[in-house]
Scaffold this motif. Structure first.
Motif, mmCIF file in Angstrom:
data_model
loop_
_atom_site.group_PDB
_atom_site.id
_atom_site.type_symbol
_atom_site.label_atom_id
_atom_site.label_comp_id
_atom_site.label_asym_id
_atom_site.label_seq_id
_atom_site.Cartn_x
_atom_site.Cartn_y
_atom_site.Cartn_z
ATOM 1 N N GLN A 45 0.696 -1.081 -0.190
ATOM 2 C CA GLN A 45 0.082 -0.015 -0.369
ATOM 3 C C GLN A 45 1.130 1.166 -0.168
ATOM 4 N N VAL A 46 2.371 1.034 0.859
ATOM 5 C CA VAL A 46 2.937 1.690 0.860
ATOM 6 C C VAL A 46 3.455 2.145 -0.511
ATOM 7 N N VAL A 47 3.805 1.260 -0.900
ATOM 8 C CA VAL A 47 4.102 1.343 -2.890
ATOM 9 C C VAL A 47 3.346 2.421 -3.874
ATOM 10 N N LYS A 48 2.017 1.740 -3.765
ATOM 11 C CA LYS A 48 0.558 2.379 -4.287
ATOM 12 C C LYS A 48 0.737 4.456 -3.849
ATOM 13 N N PHE A 94 3.113 5.955 -2.579
ATOM 14 C CA PHE A 94 3.941 7.295 -2.969
ATOM 15 C C PHE A 94 3.931 6.880 -4.492
ATOM 16 N N SER A 95 3.717 5.560 -5.410
ATOM 17 C CA SER A 95 4.446 5.761 -6.356
ATOM 18 C C SER A 95 3.215 6.774 -7.587
ATOM 19 N N ALA A 96 1.311 6.943 -7.057
ATOM 20 C CA ALA A 96 0.789 7.761 -7.598
ATOM 21 C C ALA A 96 1.279 8.728 -7.505
ATOM 22 N N LEU A 97 2.156 9.211 -6.951
ATOM 23 C CA LEU A 97 2.618 10.945 -6.574
ATOM 24 C C LEU A 97 3.980 11.239 -7.295
ATOM 25 N N GLY A 98 4.269 10.421 -7.703
ATOM 26 C CA GLY A 98 5.222 10.421 -8.993
ATOM 27 C C GLY A 98 6.692 9.862 -7.576
ATOM 28 N N VAL A 99 6.865 9.385 -7.164
ATOM 29 C CA VAL A 99 7.408 9.131 -6.564
ATOM 30 C C VAL A 99 8.328 7.700 -6.534
ATOM 31 N N GLU A 100 9.719 7.654 -7.354
ATOM 32 C CA GLU A 100 10.502 6.884 -7.309
ATOM 33 C C GLU A 100 10.326 5.280 -6.443
ATOM 34 N N VAL A 101 9.891 4.009 -6.013
ATOM 35 C CA VAL A 101 9.897 3.773 -5.453
ATOM 36 C C VAL A 101 10.840 2.188 -5.485
ATOM 37 N N VAL A 102 11.147 2.166 -4.706
ATOM 38 C CA VAL A 102 12.218 0.724 -4.731
ATOM 39 C C VAL A 102 11.934 -0.543 -3.249
ATOM 40 N N GLY A 103 11.910 -1.774 -3.414
ATOM 41 C CA GLY A 103 11.474 -1.965 -2.608
ATOM 42 C C GLY A 103 12.252 -3.319 -1.664
ATOM 43 N N VAL A 104 11.998 -3.064 -0.414
ATOM 44 C CA VAL A 104 13.231 -4.740 0.387
ATOM 45 C C VAL A 104 12.480 -5.603 0.222
ATOM 46 N N GLY A 105 12.624 -7.127 -0.852
ATOM 47 C CA GLY A 105 11.551 -8.191 0.324
ATOM 48 C C GLY A 105 12.646 -9.190 0.384
ATOM 49 N N ARG A 106 12.059 -10.479 0.581
ATOM 50 C CA ARG A 106 12.739 -11.542 0.759
ATOM 51 C C ARG A 106 14.045 -12.184 -0.425
ATOM 52 N N ARG A 159 12.662 -14.060 -3.692
ATOM 53 C CA ARG A 159 11.160 -14.825 -4.023
ATOM 54 C C ARG A 159 10.458 -13.229 -5.096
ATOM 55 N N THR A 160 9.354 -12.963 -6.031
ATOM 56 C CA THR A 160 9.616 -12.221 -6.362
ATOM 57 C C THR A 160 8.084 -11.551 -6.005
ATOM 58 N N TYR A 161 8.118 -10.618 -6.608
ATOM 59 C CA TYR A 161 6.896 -9.784 -6.417
ATOM 60 C C TYR A 161 6.005 -8.921 -7.794
ATOM 61 N N ASP A 162 4.978 -9.149 -7.398
ATOM 62 C CA ASP A 162 4.454 -8.259 -8.715
ATOM 63 C C ASP A 162 3.878 -6.467 -8.279
ATOM 64 N N ILE A 163 3.927 -6.436 -8.237
ATOM 65 C CA ILE A 163 3.371 -5.103 -7.424
ATOM 66 C C ILE A 163 3.728 -3.524 -8.590
ATOM 67 N N PRO A 164 1.911 -3.361 -8.940
ATOM 68 C CA PRO A 164 2.185 -1.956 -9.668
ATOM 69 C C PRO A 164 3.295 -0.284 -8.801
ATOM 70 N N GLY A 165 4.053 0.270 -9.315
ATOM 71 C CA GLY A 165 4.753 0.935 -8.750
ATOM 72 C C GLY A 165 6.014 1.095 -8.917
ATOM 73 N N LEU A 166 5.960 -0.337 -8.255
ATOM 74 C CA LEU A 166 7.576 -1.539 -7.473
ATOM 75 C C LEU A 166 8.926 -0.555 -8.469
ATOM 76 N N ALA A 167 10.187 0.405 -8.759
ATOM 77 C CA ALA A 167 10.510 0.934 -9.877
ATOM 78 C C ALA A 167 12.230 -0.365 -9.978
ATOM 79 N N GLY A 168 11.789 -1.197 -8.976
ATOM 80 C CA GLY A 168 13.127 -1.492 -8.632
ATOM 81 C C GLY A 168 13.266 -2.307 -7.023
ATOM 82 N N LEU A 169 13.744 -4.094 -7.155
ATOM 83 C CA LEU A 169 13.466 -5.021 -5.724
ATOM 84 C C LEU A 169 15.038 -5.341 -5.728
#
Length: 218
Positions: free
Chosen positions: A177-180, A182-194, A197-207
């Motif tokens: 939800q945080v990705v959603k 901030f990305s809607a406001l034009g922020v480049e969002v990078v995620g850190v995950g397990r 594991r692959t993540y299909d998250i709209p708005g995520l610019a990098g993993l």
């Protein structure tokens, strides 16, 4: 099991939500004695201030938990002993999104009780809170507050969120939800995950995996 499904409310809960549980099915009996529960400090406080009960009131609480088939949250008095103190209990619905460490620490993870979490419930309000915190600094709210206290008024400009880069650590329901937001406001969002594991998250610019969190932050 008895004709009634007895649901114990074991942590502070607003009366309207208790009534919503009662209204689910006529076979549900809600065990709700708010004077035996911790005192909430604010709305949706499921921890509260531990009550100082008389022996008689403690006896009432012990009787309630012994009758419960389902418990809304863990026993505030002795959560680790719920398998013994709640002989009819089959299911505990927690109020937190993550209870893994708590369940292991209390030994409940190794028992037969079904433990479920509130994952997803907190996603929207916590994403809003994250946005509030970021805007607080990006828009210079501390400086504005100091100016206001000094009655100092002058033209003031700030940065915008668009084009900034944000690292979100943890990509569960709250992180998504945080990705959603901030990305809607034009922020480049990078995620850190397990790792792995692959993540299909709209708005995520990098993993990045947790093992490379330093590189993600850099």
């Amino acid at each position: 099991m008895a004709d009634k499904l007895r649901v114990l409310v074991a942590s502070p809960l607003e009366p309207e939500h208790v009534e919503a549980v009662r209204a689910v099915d006529p076979r549900v009996e809600v065990l709700y004695e708010p004077d035996l529960l911790p005192r909430p400090r604010y709305p949706a406080d499921h921890t509260g201030i531990r009550p100082e009960l008389s022996e008689a009131d403690l006896g009432r609480w012990r009787d309630l938990r012994a009758r419960a088939h389902v418990s809304f949250d863990f026993d505030w008095l002795d959560p680790a002993a719920m398998p013994v103190n709640c002989p009819e209990l089959r299911w505990v619905q927690a109020t937190s999104a993550g209870i893994g460490q708590f369940a292991r620490r209390t030994g409940l993870a190794d028992g037969d009780l079904v433990l479920t979490t509130a994952a997803g419930v907190h996603a929207v309000p916590l994403a809003e809170f994250a946005l509030t915190g970021v805007l607080h600094f990006v828009k210079g709210v501390p400086d504005l507050a100091r100016w206001q206290a000094r009655r100092h008024w002058e033209r003031y400009t700030t940065r915008g969120l668009t084009g900034l880069r944000l690292v979100v650590v943890g990509l569960g329901g709250i992180g998504r939800q945080v990705v959603k937001v901030f990305s809607a406001l034009g922020v480049e969002v990078v995620g850190v995950g397990r790792p792995g594991r692959t993540y299909d998250i709209p708005g995520l610019a990098g993993l990045w995996p947790f093992t490379e969190i330093d590189d993600a932050l850099a």
